[in-house]
Design a protein around this motif. Sequence first.
Motif, PDB file in Angstrom:
ATOM      1  N   PRO A 158       2.941  43.212  88.320  1.00 52.41           N
ATOM      2  CA  PRO A 158       3.919  43.908  89.152  1.00 52.41           C
ATOM      3  C   PRO A 158       5.326  43.307  89.130  1.00 52.41           C
ATOM      4  O   PRO A 158       6.186  43.757  89.864  1.00 52.41           O
ATOM      5  CB  PRO A 158       3.310  43.802  90.549  1.00 52.41           C
ATOM      6  CG  PRO A 158       2.535  42.524  90.517  1.00 52.41           C
ATOM      7  CD  PRO A 158       2.021  42.373  89.118  1.00 52.41           C
ATOM      8  N   GLY A 159       5.552  42.292  88.322  1.00 53.44           N
ATOM      9  CA  GLY A 159       6.925  41.805  88.176  1.00 53.44           C
ATOM     10  C   GLY A 159       7.191  40.464  88.837  1.00 53.44           C
ATOM     11  O   GLY A 159       8.344  40.050  88.937  1.00 53.44           O
ATOM     12  N   GLY A 160       6.145  39.785  89.267  1.00 56.39           N
ATOM     13  CA  GLY A 160       6.323  38.486  89.925  1.00 56.39           C
ATOM     14  C   GLY A 160       7.048  37.503  89.024  1.00 56.39           C
ATOM     15  O   GLY A 160       8.044  36.886  89.416  1.00 56.39           O
ATOM     16  N   MET A 206       5.948  40.601  78.244  1.00 54.04           N
ATOM     17  CA  MET A 206       5.161  41.656  77.583  1.00 54.04           C
ATOM     18  C   MET A 206       4.195  42.395  78.495  1.00 54.04           C
ATOM     19  O   MET A 206       3.882  43.549  78.264  1.00 54.04           O
ATOM     20  CB  MET A 206       4.344  41.044  76.425  1.00 54.04           C
ATOM     21  CG  MET A 206       5.170  40.616  75.256  1.00 54.04           C
ATOM     22  SD  MET A 206       4.162  39.802  74.021  1.00 54.04           S
ATOM     23  CE  MET A 206       3.432  41.173  73.157  1.00 54.04           C
ATOM     24  N   MET A 233      -2.380  40.546  71.067  1.00 58.75           N
ATOM     25  CA  MET A 233      -1.092  40.571  71.776  1.00 58.75           C
ATOM     26  C   MET A 233      -0.231  39.398  71.350  1.00 58.75           C
ATOM     27  O   MET A 233       0.976  39.523  71.168  1.00 58.75           O
ATOM     28  CB  MET A 233      -1.314  40.489  73.289  1.00 58.75           C
ATOM     29  CG  MET A 233      -1.838  41.768  73.869  1.00 58.75           C
ATOM     30  SD  MET A 233      -1.871  41.629  75.645  1.00 58.75           S
ATOM     31  CE  MET A 233      -2.494  43.256  76.036  1.00 58.75           C
ATOM     32  N   LYS A 285       2.640  50.994  87.254  1.00 55.12           N
ATOM     33  CA  LYS A 285       2.935  49.568  87.430  1.00 55.12           C
ATOM     34  C   LYS A 285       4.373  49.258  87.018  1.00 55.12           C
ATOM     35  O   LYS A 285       5.003  48.364  87.570  1.00 55.12           O
ATOM     36  CB  LYS A 285       1.948  48.720  86.633  1.00 55.12           C
ATOM     37  CG  LYS A 285       0.546  48.720  87.230  1.00 55.12           C
ATOM     38  CD  LYS A 285      -0.296  47.721  86.476  1.00 55.12           C
ATOM     39  CE  LYS A 285      -1.717  47.696  86.995  1.00 55.12           C
ATOM     40  NZ  LYS A 285      -2.481  46.640  86.318  1.00 55.12           N
ATOM     41  N   ASP A 342       5.081  47.017  80.479  1.00 54.93           N
ATOM     42  CA  ASP A 342       3.683  47.081  80.892  1.00 54.93           C
ATOM     43  C   ASP A 342       3.107  48.402  80.393  1.00 54.93           C
ATOM     44  O   ASP A 342       3.834  49.366  80.171  1.00 54.93           O
ATOM     45  CB  ASP A 342       3.536  46.980  82.415  1.00 54.93           C
ATOM     46  CG  ASP A 342       2.149  46.502  82.825  1.00 54.93           C
ATOM     47  OD1 ASP A 342       1.974  45.287  83.036  1.00 54.93           O
ATOM     48  OD2 ASP A 342       1.226  47.337  82.900  1.00 54.93           O
ATOM     49  N   ALA A 345       1.447  46.537  74.788  1.00 50.66           N
ATOM     50  CA  ALA A 345       1.833  45.261  74.158  1.00 50.66           C
ATOM     51  C   ALA A 345       1.288  45.147  72.737  1.00 50.66           C
ATOM     52  O   ALA A 345       1.844  44.423  71.914  1.00 50.66           O
ATOM     53  CB  ALA A 345       1.343  44.096  75.009  1.00 50.66           C
ATOM     54  N   LEU A 346       0.212  45.860  72.449  1.00 57.85           N
ATOM     55  CA  LEU A 346      -0.359  45.797  71.103  1.00 57.85           C
ATOM     56  C   LEU A 346       0.515  46.537  70.091  1.00 57.85           C
ATOM     57  O   LEU A 346       0.316  46.410  68.889  1.00 57.85           O
ATOM     58  CB  LEU A 346      -1.779  46.395  71.090  1.00 57.85           C
ATOM     59  CG  LEU A 346      -2.797  45.668  71.971  1.00 57.85           C
ATOM     60  CD1 LEU A 346      -4.110  46.425  71.998  1.00 57.85           C
ATOM     61  CD2 LEU A 346      -3.020  44.242  71.464  1.00 57.85           C
ATOM     62  N   PRO A 351      -3.378  40.011  80.202  1.00 63.93           N
ATOM     63  CA  PRO A 351      -4.512  40.506  80.982  1.00 63.93           C
ATOM     64  C   PRO A 351      -5.723  39.667  80.577  1.00 63.93           C
ATOM     65  O   PRO A 351      -5.872  39.330  79.395  1.00 63.93           O
ATOM     66  CB  PRO A 351      -4.660  41.962  80.533  1.00 63.93           C
ATOM     67  CG  PRO A 351      -3.911  42.085  79.261  1.00 63.93           C
ATOM     68  CD  PRO A 351      -2.857  41.010  79.257  1.00 63.93           C
ATOM     69  N   ALA A 361       4.158  42.720  82.243  1.00 65.63           N
ATOM     70  CA  ALA A 361       5.012  42.230  83.327  1.00 65.63           C
ATOM     71  C   ALA A 361       4.614  42.640  84.742  1.00 65.63           C
ATOM     72  O   ALA A 361       5.030  42.007  85.704  1.00 65.63           O
ATOM     73  CB  ALA A 361       6.444  42.691  83.071  1.00 65.63           C
TER      74      ALA A 361
HETATM   75  C1  LIG Z   1      -1.885  39.290  84.536  1.00 67.37           C
HETATM   76  S1  LIG Z   1      -1.174  40.844  84.823  1.00 67.37           S
HETATM   77  C2  LIG Z   1       0.531  40.481  84.700  1.00 67.37           C
HETATM   78  C3  LIG Z   1       1.116  39.901  85.962  1.00 67.37           C
HETATM   79  C4  LIG Z   1       2.624  39.775  85.892  1.00 67.37           C
HETATM   80  N1  LIG Z   1       3.048  39.025  84.730  1.00 67.37           N
HETATM   81  C5  LIG Z   1       3.207  39.149  87.141  1.00 67.37           C
HETATM   82  O1  LIG Z   1       3.397  37.931  87.157  1.00 67.37           O
HETATM   83  O2  LIG Z   1       3.483  39.867  88.085  1.00 67.37           O
HETATM   84  C6  LIG Z   1      -1.486  41.653  83.333  1.00 67.37           C
HETATM   85  C7  LIG Z   1      -0.774  42.977  83.157  1.00 67.37           C
HETATM   86  O3  LIG Z   1      -1.027  43.408  81.826  1.00 67.37           O
HETATM   87  C8  LIG Z   1      -0.993  44.794  81.809  1.00 67.37           C
HETATM   88  N2  LIG Z   1      -1.615  45.218  80.544  1.00 67.37           N
HETATM   89  C9  LIG Z   1      -2.929  45.267  80.201  1.00 67.37           C
HETATM   90  N3  LIG Z   1      -3.062  45.677  78.937  1.00 67.37           N
HETATM   91  C10 LIG Z   1      -1.811  45.889  78.461  1.00 67.37           C
HETATM   92  C11 LIG Z   1      -1.290  46.321  77.221  1.00 67.37           C
HETATM   93  N4  LIG Z   1      -2.088  46.631  76.195  1.00 67.37           N
HETATM   94  N5  LIG Z   1       0.030  46.434  77.099  1.00 67.37           N
HETATM   95  C12 LIG Z   1       0.883  46.126  78.119  1.00 67.37           C
HETATM   96  N6  LIG Z   1       0.438  45.712  79.323  1.00 67.37           N
HETATM   97  C13 LIG Z   1      -0.889  45.591  79.482  1.00 67.37           C
HETATM   98  C14 LIG Z   1      -1.705  45.203  83.066  1.00 67.37           C
HETATM   99  O4  LIG Z   1      -1.299  46.497  83.463  1.00 67.37           O
HETATM  100  C15 LIG Z   1      -1.259  44.116  84.047  1.00 67.37           C
HETATM  101  O5  LIG Z   1      -0.207  44.595  84.813  1.00 67.37           O
END
Ligand SMILES: C[S@@+](CC[C@H](N)C(=O)[O-])C[C@H]1O[C@@H](n2cnc3c(N)ncnc32)[C@H](O)[C@@H]1O
Length: 611
Positions: free
Chosen positions: A328-330, A324, A506, A354, A349, A377-378, A476, A326
């Motif tokens: 940078p995609g790690g 949900m 979320m 991103k 995302d 995501a919401l 996040p 994702a």
């Molecule tokens: C912890 S990081 C994710 C890292 C990713 N899972 C990885 O392992 O590479 C959180 C991500 O949530 C995204 N984000 C924040 N609020 C969001 C929302 N309402 N809907 C979707 N993405 C959201 C941010 O842009 C950020 O890229």
Amino acid sequence: MKKARDCLLKTFRRTFFTLQNPKPQMEDLPERYSYNPVLIWNPQVEEYFVKAYGAEHFSHISKALTRPSCYSCIRVNTLKSTTDTVIEKLSTIVKEMGCSNSENKTLVGGDVDANGIDLMQSDSRRASMKIEDEKKPVTEKFQHPSISRCQVPGLDYVVFVRGSGPHTIDYGYANGRPPKEVIVSRKCAEAVLRGAQVYVPGVMACSAHVEKGDAVAVSVAVEQRGVDGGWSLGITRGTVVQGLPTDPYHSERNGLYIGQGTTAMSRAGIFRVSGGIAVDMNNRVFKLPSFYDVLEGEIFLQNLPSIVTAHALDPQKGERILDMCAAPGGKTTAIAILMKDEGEVIAADRSHNKVMDIQKLAAEMGLSCIATYKLDALKSVNRNVDSCKGTASVCIDANDGVVNNSSNSMNLDNVEPSSVTEVSEVDKTKMQNAKQKMNGWRPRNGPGRNQCMGGRAENSRGFAPNSFDRVLLDAPCSALGLRPRIFAGEETIASLRNHAKYQRRMFDQAVQLVRPGGVIVYSTCTINPGENEALVRYALDKYKFLTLAPQHPRIGGPGLVGHFEFADHFVEEWLRPGEEHLVQRFDPSSPLDTIGFFIAKFSVGTKDLEE
Ligand SMILES: C[S@@+](CC[C@H](N)C(=O)[O-])C[C@H]1O[C@@H](n2cnc3c(N)ncnc32)[C@H](O)[C@@H]1O
């Protein structure tokens, strides 16, 4: 009379100057020119964490957060390479970098984690490897001593490269003459501690008469509490540092020296140009080999808990998985590799740029089962596509300019006929507008680099309920587990509670999207129980069809049991006894030496009985 006054003035000036600028005592110097920060917290947040962890444990966590992990963790793309090949290639690179084994061994923490698992090959095992050298496979002979394969079962495609630190650095203070200095911003310093160089925008202040090629001591200016109660950095960019107590943040920078470097430009240049390397850091407090841009597509630098998160999700070949948040995609790419690139991983995302990063990473790693979408995501659930396994989306393809509405732009062959969404008139207009817009953009963007969507991210309008086998919510968060961190004062109790509210909303979406019998994994990179254990409590109390599921591998510690009552009498509930061993909490102060991280895995029961 005049003579007497001049003499008096002279004496006064000398006395005043000496008081203002006491000659540094030699015994004070090691402390000043060292790296030994004390993390600043908001007092209420500190009180809350002390209650959660106990004062001593929390002080260890605070200390650990100020330092980087003592090793780089590398995930091998097993679809493109093998661990042996990567170890061999990295060994050559590390040798070329000139990292000596003795240096790498010096201050590395324990190898054995809290559960007694030997993460890296131990020194004795390495020693015996030397004796057995002749019998070893070719790869091991070429293995650099600072490189080792993860010993956790199932994680043998993870490679560790040891770093070292903190090192004591001689900054060249001699006979009361301070070294030339550069003061950098906190963000810049945190990047430098992770192995980056000092770039121009990060420099706040510099000594006078600094020329290109000068050796400089680099220290960091950390935010200080202002009169209005807020935090600010009270340095005007371009300030001249004199190495005297009259310098900005002089005493505050005691113990905040992060290394020595050679200036790549003069002082005038640093404050005139807009970019580029300002200081080449060649003598660092923490030495971590940097693998930026190395073995592209073959490896991915990733924190160990993030790798474990993908395993906890346990994705299976052919499944439909949603990531949900994702970028940078790690984790998305880790999941796709565990599925051998067979199935469908939807990576969403909120940020368009991103999403482009995810596409780029997926393409680099040669993964074709990943479909990316820009989506809040919401707003992930779209009940208007309830018979549809796909997503209602506006697809913009930069390669041919065609704009269409698709249920699954990645893999239409896999979509049942009933799942293709009907295009409403409103959608047609939207698509037409998007097409026109796209045509306008095309010449600038050129052909896309992603195999499916070209140079633009596809907007999704959400997914059908129960349409995913597994959902990952890597939310996040306050990121209070990320290391190294030199300042933590910005988070307040109110802001921490806001993160928690956002995450619950979320999570509510994740619960709707996963099918009965499916799996949800929730993770954060924070030490805040309000965003971790309290989310689990919320989930289990609200959705009776959810149960905590065991995770494999399990190398993190237990979760926190109990509760906390805030000043406004709000009671935050954490885990109940028996639940703590079903979650994984990665403690930055544990011998595992990872970032602070939290993972919970939920099994989804029969929803309709409970809803
Ligand atoms: C912890 S990081 C994710 C890292 C990713 N899972 C990885 O392992 O590479 C959180 C991500 O949530 C995204 N984000 C924040 N609020 C969001 C929302 N309402 N809907 C979707 N993405 C959201 C941010 O842009 C950020 O890229």
